[in-house]
Write a protein that holds these residues in place. Structure first.
Motif, PDB file in Angstrom:
ATOM      1  N   ASN A  74       6.864   6.050  33.595  1.00 39.43           N
ATOM      2  CA  ASN A  74       6.992   7.468  33.242  1.00 39.43           C
ATOM      3  C   ASN A  74       6.155   8.403  34.112  1.00 39.43           C
ATOM      4  OD1 ASN A  74       8.893   7.100  31.123  1.00 39.43           O
ATOM      5  ND2 ASN A  74       7.225   6.376  29.838  1.00 39.43           N
ATOM      6  N   GLN A  75       5.787   7.966  35.305  1.00 41.09           N
ATOM      7  CA  GLN A  75       5.071   8.879  36.192  1.00 41.09           C
ATOM      8  C   GLN A  75       6.006  10.026  36.562  1.00 41.09           C
ATOM      9  OE1 GLN A  75       3.998   6.210  39.390  1.00 41.09           O
ATOM     10  NE2 GLN A  75       5.853   6.604  40.527  1.00 41.09           N
ATOM     11  N   ASP A  76       5.437  11.219  36.690  1.00 39.38           N
ATOM     12  CA  ASP A  76       6.274  12.354  37.064  1.00 39.38           C
ATOM     13  C   ASP A  76       5.729  13.085  38.289  1.00 39.38           C
ATOM     14  OD1 ASP A  76       4.111  13.620  35.944  1.00 39.38           O
ATOM     15  OD2 ASP A  76       5.258  14.815  34.528  1.00 39.38           O
ATOM     16  N   GLN A  77       4.699  12.549  38.890  1.00 39.90           N
ATOM     17  CA  GLN A  77       4.116  13.098  40.109  1.00 39.90           C
ATOM     18  C   GLN A  77       3.658  11.951  41.002  1.00 39.90           C
ATOM     19  OE1 GLN A  77       3.818  16.083  41.620  1.00 39.90           O
ATOM     20  NE2 GLN A  77       5.214  16.790  40.039  1.00 39.90           N
ATOM     21  N   VAL A  78       3.084  12.282  42.148  1.00 39.07           N
ATOM     22  CA  VAL A  78       2.528  11.268  43.026  1.00 39.07           C
ATOM     23  C   VAL A  78       1.454  10.505  42.257  1.00 39.07           C
ATOM     24  CG1 VAL A  78       1.236  10.832  45.151  1.00 39.07           C
ATOM     25  CG2 VAL A  78       2.871  12.713  45.068  1.00 39.07           C
ATOM     26  N   GLN A  79       1.520   9.195  42.281  1.00 42.28           N
ATOM     27  CA  GLN A  79       0.516   8.377  41.597  1.00 42.28           C
ATOM     28  C   GLN A  79      -0.225   7.553  42.643  1.00 42.28           C
ATOM     29  OE1 GLN A  79      -0.534   7.976  38.158  1.00 42.28           O
ATOM     30  NE2 GLN A  79      -2.084   7.011  39.418  1.00 42.28           N
ATOM     31  N   THR A  80      -1.518   7.789  42.767  1.00 43.91           N
ATOM     32  CA  THR A  80      -2.318   6.971  43.668  1.00 43.91           C
ATOM     33  C   THR A  80      -2.466   5.576  43.067  1.00 43.91           C
ATOM     34  OG1 THR A  80      -4.351   7.776  42.649  1.00 43.91           O
ATOM     35  CG2 THR A  80      -3.581   8.933  44.633  1.00 43.91           C
ATOM     36  N   SER A  81      -2.973   4.664  43.845  1.00 40.23           N
ATOM     37  CA  SER A  81      -3.116   3.279  43.390  1.00 40.23           C
ATOM     38  C   SER A  81      -4.081   3.167  42.218  1.00 40.23           C
ATOM     39  CB  SER A  81      -3.623   2.404  44.539  1.00 40.23           C
ATOM     40  OG  SER A  81      -3.842   1.088  44.081  1.00 40.23           O
ATOM     41  N   ILE A  82      -3.694   2.382  41.229  1.00 41.25           N
ATOM     42  CA  ILE A  82      -4.613   2.032  40.132  1.00 41.25           C
ATOM     43  C   ILE A  82      -4.734   0.505  40.067  1.00 41.25           C
ATOM     44  CG2 ILE A  82      -4.585   4.130  38.753  1.00 41.25           C
ATOM     45  CD1 ILE A  82      -2.269   3.136  37.175  1.00 41.25           C
ATOM     46  N   PHE A  83      -4.762  -0.085  41.237  1.00 43.46           N
ATOM     47  CA  PHE A  83      -4.908  -1.525  41.382  1.00 43.46           C
ATOM     48  C   PHE A  83      -6.176  -2.039  40.691  1.00 43.46           C
ATOM     49  CE2 PHE A  83      -6.304  -5.357  43.630  1.00 43.46           C
ATOM     50  CZ  PHE A  83      -5.143  -6.116  43.619  1.00 43.46           C
TER      51      PHE A  83
ATOM     52  N   ILE B 188     -10.681   4.671  43.292  1.00 48.51           N
ATOM     53  CA  ILE B 188     -11.010   5.560  44.402  1.00 48.51           C
ATOM     54  C   ILE B 188     -11.562   6.841  43.800  1.00 48.51           C
ATOM     55  CG2 ILE B 188     -10.010   6.957  46.264  1.00 48.51           C
ATOM     56  CD1 ILE B 188      -8.182   4.577  46.857  1.00 48.51           C
ATOM     57  N   PRO B 189     -12.717   7.300  44.286  1.00 48.82           N
ATOM     58  CA  PRO B 189     -13.305   8.520  43.718  1.00 48.82           C
ATOM     59  C   PRO B 189     -12.352   9.717  43.852  1.00 48.82           C
ATOM     60  CG  PRO B 189     -14.811   7.450  45.271  1.00 48.82           C
ATOM     61  CD  PRO B 189     -13.504   6.743  45.363  1.00 48.82           C
ATOM     62  N   VAL B 190     -12.315  10.542  42.834  1.00 45.96           N
ATOM     63  CA  VAL B 190     -11.425  11.698  42.809  1.00 45.96           C
ATOM     64  C   VAL B 190     -11.666  12.600  44.021  1.00 45.96           C
ATOM     65  CG1 VAL B 190     -10.807  13.767  41.492  1.00 45.96           C
ATOM     66  CG2 VAL B 190     -11.234  11.627  40.306  1.00 45.96           C
TER      67      VAL B 190
ATOM     68  N   ILE C  65       2.036  16.180  47.863  1.00 45.05           N
ATOM     69  CA  ILE C  65       1.575  15.191  48.840  1.00 45.05           C
ATOM     70  C   ILE C  65       0.121  14.862  48.505  1.00 45.05           C
ATOM     71  CG2 ILE C  65       1.024  14.793  51.291  1.00 45.05           C
ATOM     72  CD1 ILE C  65       4.029  15.151  50.909  1.00 45.05           C
ATOM     73  N   LYS C  66      -0.228  13.583  48.569  1.00 47.01           N
ATOM     74  CA  LYS C  66      -1.627  13.168  48.405  1.00 47.01           C
ATOM     75  C   LYS C  66      -1.999  12.260  49.565  1.00 47.01           C
ATOM     76  CE  LYS C  66      -1.995  13.508  43.413  1.00 47.01           C
ATOM     77  NZ  LYS C  66      -2.642  12.980  42.220  1.00 47.01           N
ATOM     78  N   TYR C  67      -3.279  12.289  49.912  1.00 44.69           N
ATOM     79  CA  TYR C  67      -3.767  11.322  50.881  1.00 44.69           C
ATOM     80  C   TYR C  67      -5.247  11.057  50.633  1.00 44.69           C
ATOM     81  CZ  TYR C  67      -5.811  15.026  53.852  1.00 44.69           C
ATOM     82  OH  TYR C  67      -6.544  16.065  54.329  1.00 44.69           O
ATOM     83  N   TYR C  68      -5.692   9.921  51.125  1.00 45.81           N
ATOM     84  CA  TYR C  68      -7.087   9.517  50.982  1.00 45.81           C
ATOM     85  C   TYR C  68      -7.866  10.099  52.153  1.00 45.81           C
ATOM     86  CZ  TYR C  68      -4.817   6.284  47.796  1.00 45.81           C
ATOM     87  OH  TYR C  68      -4.055   5.751  46.798  1.00 45.81           O
ATOM     88  N   ASP C  69      -8.916  10.837  51.846  1.00 48.91           N
ATOM     89  CA  ASP C  69      -9.722  11.520  52.857  1.00 48.91           C
ATOM     90  C   ASP C  69     -10.769  10.553  53.409  1.00 48.91           C
ATOM     91  OD1 ASP C  69     -11.405  13.107  54.361  1.00 48.91           O
ATOM     92  OD2 ASP C  69     -11.579  14.678  52.848  1.00 48.91           O
ATOM     93  N   ARG C  70     -10.579  10.157  54.643  1.00 45.95           N
ATOM     94  CA  ARG C  70     -11.489   9.159  55.231  1.00 45.95           C
ATOM     95  C   ARG C  70     -12.893   9.704  55.461  1.00 45.95           C
ATOM     96  NH1 ARG C  70      -8.948   8.615  61.269  1.00 45.95           N
ATOM     97  NH2 ARG C  70      -9.393  10.752  61.844  1.00 45.95           N
ATOM     98  N   THR C  71     -13.077  11.021  55.403  1.00 43.82           N
ATOM     99  CA  THR C  71     -14.439  11.561  55.518  1.00 43.82           C
ATOM    100  C   THR C  71     -15.197  11.397  54.202  1.00 43.82           C
ATOM    101  OG1 THR C  71     -13.850  13.823  54.868  1.00 43.82           O
ATOM    102  CG2 THR C  71     -13.671  13.275  57.224  1.00 43.82           C
ATOM    103  N   GLN C  72     -14.476  11.122  53.119  1.00 42.78           N
ATOM    104  CA  GLN C  72     -15.082  10.944  51.797  1.00 42.78           C
ATOM    105  C   GLN C  72     -15.050   9.491  51.321  1.00 42.78           C
ATOM    106  OE1 GLN C  72     -16.513  13.534  50.041  1.00 42.78           O
ATOM    107  NE2 GLN C  72     -16.130  14.658  51.933  1.00 42.78           N
ATOM    108  N   LEU C  73     -14.431   8.633  52.115  1.00 42.96           N
ATOM    109  CA  LEU C  73     -14.208   7.250  51.683  1.00 42.96           C
ATOM    110  C   LEU C  73     -14.419   6.331  52.876  1.00 42.96           C
ATOM    111  CD1 LEU C  73     -13.103   5.696  49.141  1.00 42.96           C
ATOM    112  CD2 LEU C  73     -10.842   5.949  50.152  1.00 42.96           C
ATOM    113  N   SER C  74     -15.470   5.544  52.850  1.00 46.22           N
ATOM    114  CA  SER C  74     -15.753   4.681  53.995  1.00 46.22           C
ATOM    115  C   SER C  74     -15.099   3.306  53.859  1.00 46.22           C
ATOM    116  CB  SER C  74     -17.262   4.515  54.182  1.00 46.22           C
ATOM    117  OG  SER C  74     -17.831   3.964  53.013  1.00 46.22           O
ATOM    118  N   ILE C  75     -14.780   2.921  52.621  1.00 47.15           N
ATOM    119  CA  ILE C  75     -14.125   1.634  52.386  1.00 47.15           C
ATOM    120  C   ILE C  75     -13.381   1.698  51.057  1.00 47.15           C
ATOM    121  CG2 ILE C  75     -16.100   0.571  51.197  1.00 47.15           C
ATOM    122  CD1 ILE C  75     -15.338  -2.063  52.723  1.00 47.15           C
ATOM    123  N   VAL C  76     -12.293   0.952  50.965  1.00 46.73           N
ATOM    124  CA  VAL C  76     -11.577   0.837  49.695  1.00 46.73           C
ATOM    125  C   VAL C  76     -12.001  -0.474  49.063  1.00 46.73           C
ATOM    126  CG1 VAL C  76      -9.333   0.567  48.590  1.00 46.73           C
ATOM    127  CG2 VAL C  76      -9.598   2.201  50.464  1.00 46.73           C
TER     128      VAL C  76
END
Length: 190
Positions: free
Chosen positions: A175-184, A59-61, A42-53
């Motif tokens: 060929n992703q084999d795990q959760v892939q976050t956005s690379i927009f 997105i910073p690691v 499971i992955k999620y974006y931590d809003r305490t580390q990210l104020s805007i997308v």
């Protein structure tokens, strides 16, 4: 035209459609779909580390949280929370089919959405499917690896894709084999 269980079985036997699973795929076939199960990551974006997308920047690691949930354990998704999951199954789609990633009505009735907008799987795609999961209810929900969370439905194209997904320059998730976050942010057309 959506394929029936008969058609799906024929494609699997022929090897045109491939579903890699640690579970018996035959038992996952429904009248017009194949069930898929939630993977362990499971992955999620931590809003305490990210104020805007900013769509022009990665997105910073340090703003991405990753959890590995052991089989038999659970992950709690809170009301309004958005997370990324992954299918246990790996899928390979031939160049004359598309697949749709659909949720299960039993989970939808509890307020769990398993794909926000990206339910379409292109001809020629290979890999696991990243799930965009949101709890739209007012109550936390426990998710377990291996639980059936959705189904793949298949449609035949009128003609084969001229350039299947894996042959396109812009195929970011092949060929992703795990959760892939956005690379927009790698898109350069804006």
């Amino acid at each position: 035209m959506i394929l029936s269980d008969f058609d799906i079985k024929k494609l699997l036997e022929k090897g045109d459609l491939i579903i890699e699973s640690d579970y018996n795929v035959e038992e996952q076939i429904g009248p017009a779909s194949i069930d898929f199960r939630l993977g362990n990551t499971i992955k999620y974006y931590d809003r305490t580390q990210l104020s805007i997308v900013d769509l022009k920047k990665n997105i910073p690691v340090e703003a991405i949280r990753t959890f590995f949930v052991q089989d038999g354990e659970s992950f709690i998704i809170h009301p309004g929370q958005f997370i990324l999951g992954v299918t246990k199954e790996k899928i390979s789609i031939p160049d004359y089919l598309v697949a749709r990633c659909e949720g299960r009505s039993s989970l939808g009735r509890l307020g769990l959405m398993i794909h926000s907008t990206a339910g379409f799987i292109d001809p020629g795609f290979q890999g696991t499917i990243t799930l965009e999961i949101k709890n739209i209810s007012e109550i936390p929900i426990k998710l377990y690896p291996g639980m059936k969370v959705g189904q793949f439905a298949f449609e035949v194209l009128k003609t084969k894709a001229e350039i299947p997904y894996g042959q396109r320059k812009s195929s970011k998730y092949m060929n992703q084999d795990q959760v892939q976050t956005s690379i927009f942010s790698i898109e350069t057309d804006f």
